[in-house]
Design an enzyme around this catalytic site. Structure first.
Site, short mmCIF file in Angstrom:
data_model
loop_
_atom_site.label_atom_id
_atom_site.label_comp_id
_atom_site.label_asym_id
_atom_site.label_seq_id
_atom_site.Cartn_x
_atom_site.Cartn_y
_atom_site.Cartn_z
N LYS A 11 9.46 -33.97 2.13
CA LYS A 11 8.15 -34.55 1.82
C LYS A 11 7.37 -33.66 0.84
O LYS A 11 7.76 -32.51 0.60
CB LYS A 11 7.39 -34.78 3.12
CG LYS A 11 8.04 -35.84 4.04
CD LYS A 11 7.21 -36.06 5.30
CE LYS A 11 7.81 -37.13 6.19
NZ LYS A 11 6.99 -37.34 7.42
N TYR A 51 7.54 -47.15 4.94
CA TYR A 51 6.84 -47.03 6.22
C TYR A 51 6.35 -48.39 6.73
O TYR A 51 5.26 -48.48 7.31
CB TYR A 51 5.68 -46.05 6.10
CG TYR A 51 6.11 -44.60 6.09
CD1 TYR A 51 6.85 -44.05 7.15
CD2 TYR A 51 5.78 -43.75 5.04
CE1 TYR A 51 7.25 -42.71 7.14
CE2 TYR A 51 6.17 -42.41 5.03
CZ TYR A 51 6.90 -41.90 6.09
OH TYR A 51 7.28 -40.58 6.09
N ASN A 114 4.73 -32.85 8.03
CA ASN A 114 5.82 -32.33 8.86
C ASN A 114 7.13 -32.20 8.08
O ASN A 114 8.22 -32.23 8.64
CB ASN A 114 5.98 -33.18 10.12
CG ASN A 114 6.20 -34.64 9.80
OD1 ASN A 114 6.41 -34.99 8.64
ND2 ASN A 114 6.17 -35.49 10.80
N HIS A 117 11.56 -36.25 6.43
CA HIS A 117 11.82 -37.55 7.05
C HIS A 117 13.31 -37.69 7.27
O HIS A 117 14.11 -37.26 6.43
CB HIS A 117 11.35 -38.70 6.13
CG HIS A 117 11.88 -40.03 6.57
ND1 HIS A 117 11.27 -40.80 7.54
CD2 HIS A 117 13.02 -40.71 6.22
CE1 HIS A 117 11.99 -41.89 7.74
NE2 HIS A 117 13.05 -41.86 6.95
N GLU A 128 16.83 -48.04 4.84
CA GLU A 128 16.14 -47.05 4.01
C GLU A 128 16.98 -46.55 2.82
O GLU A 128 16.44 -46.29 1.75
CB GLU A 128 15.75 -45.84 4.87
CG GLU A 128 14.66 -46.16 5.88
CD GLU A 128 14.45 -45.04 6.90
OE1 GLU A 128 15.14 -43.99 6.82
OE2 GLU A 128 13.59 -45.21 7.78
P1 IDP Z 1 8.97 -39.38 12.49
O1 IDP Z 1 8.81 -38.95 11.04
O2 IDP Z 1 9.18 -38.20 13.38
O3 IDP Z 1 9.99 -40.46 12.67
P2 IDP Z 1 6.94 -41.47 12.87
O4 IDP Z 1 6.26 -41.72 14.18
O5 IDP Z 1 7.95 -42.47 12.41
O6 IDP Z 1 7.54 -39.99 12.93
O7 IDP Z 1 5.78 -41.35 11.78
C1 IDP Z 1 6.10 -41.34 10.39
C2 IDP Z 1 5.29 -40.25 9.71
O8 IDP Z 1 3.90 -40.60 9.77
C3 IDP Z 1 5.37 -38.88 10.41
O9 IDP Z 1 6.51 -38.15 10.05
C4 IDP Z 1 4.09 -38.24 9.96
O10 IDP Z 1 4.19 -37.73 8.63
C5 IDP Z 1 3.13 -39.42 9.96
N1 IDP Z 1 2.41 -39.59 11.24
C6 IDP Z 1 2.92 -40.02 12.42
N2 IDP Z 1 1.99 -40.11 13.38
C7 IDP Z 1 0.84 -39.73 12.78
C8 IDP Z 1 -0.52 -39.62 13.24
O11 IDP Z 1 -0.84 -39.91 14.41
N3 IDP Z 1 -1.42 -39.15 12.33
C9 IDP Z 1 -1.10 -38.87 11.05
N4 IDP Z 1 0.15 -38.96 10.57
C10 IDP Z 1 1.11 -39.38 11.43
MG MG Z 2 9.99 -42.48 12.12
#
Ligand code: IDP
Ligand code: MG
Length: 155
Positions: A11, A51, A114, A117, A128
């Protein structure tokens, strides 16, 4: 056991923090094979496609702002159970809750920023990968090292 492909993104925070080499090394060191690799900037349209499951969520506007804020590196990695192996290496979504030893647990303190992805299952990977790669951009090849990464009956 199945050979799988997973769509991985480094990212914008990973690119800005010069962590791409570190993350790529971890993937290579684990024994996974890189079959596609490119750098690109994610547009708002691409973000919404990628997304799709999160577009209606309250955090989506901030996620869109983040993921379109700079270049990302997109990869397709291949290997035995590559999807769950990568999810394990990534750690849980929130860096503050990720176990040490995982990418997010070693380099992250954020739920949004984080770093990486990874497809969360075979259906997600199938959806994807074509978003980012044309079939001709995915390279079929054998590595001699592949014979030493796992046994024949594990492929
Ligand atoms: P993942 O990347 O671990 O699969 P997902 O729940 O699919 O997590 O969420 C996609 C991305 O959206 C996350 O990696 C993060 O960058 C962002 N994200 C997820 N939950 C939140 C939130 O509550 N606040 C802000 N960003 C979030
Ligand atoms: Mg996810």
């Amino acid at each position: 056991m199945a050979t799988e492909r997973s769509l991985i993104l480094f990212k914008p925070d990973a690119v800005q923090r010069r962590l791409c080499g570190e993350l790529l090394s971890r993937i290579e060191n684990r024994g996974l094979k890189i079959v596609g690799l490119k750098m690109l900037k994610i547009t708002k349209e691409l973000s919404a496609q990628h997304y799709a499951e999160h577009v209606e969520k309250p955090f989506y506007p901030l996620l869109e702002e983040f993921i379109t804020s700079g270049p990302v590196v997109a990869l397709v990695v291949e290997g035995p159970e590559a999807i769950s192996v990568m999810r394990g290496m990534m750690g849980s979504t929130n860096g503050r809750e990720s176990a040490p030893g995982t990418i997010r647990g070693d380099f992250g303190l954020s739920r949004q920023m984080n770093l990486i992805h990874g497809s969360d299952g075979p259906d997600a990977a199938e959806r994807e990968i074509p978003i980012y790669f044309n079939p001709e951009e995915l390279v079929e090849y054998e590595t001699t090292l592949g014979d030493w990464v796992c046994a024949d009956d594990e492929r």
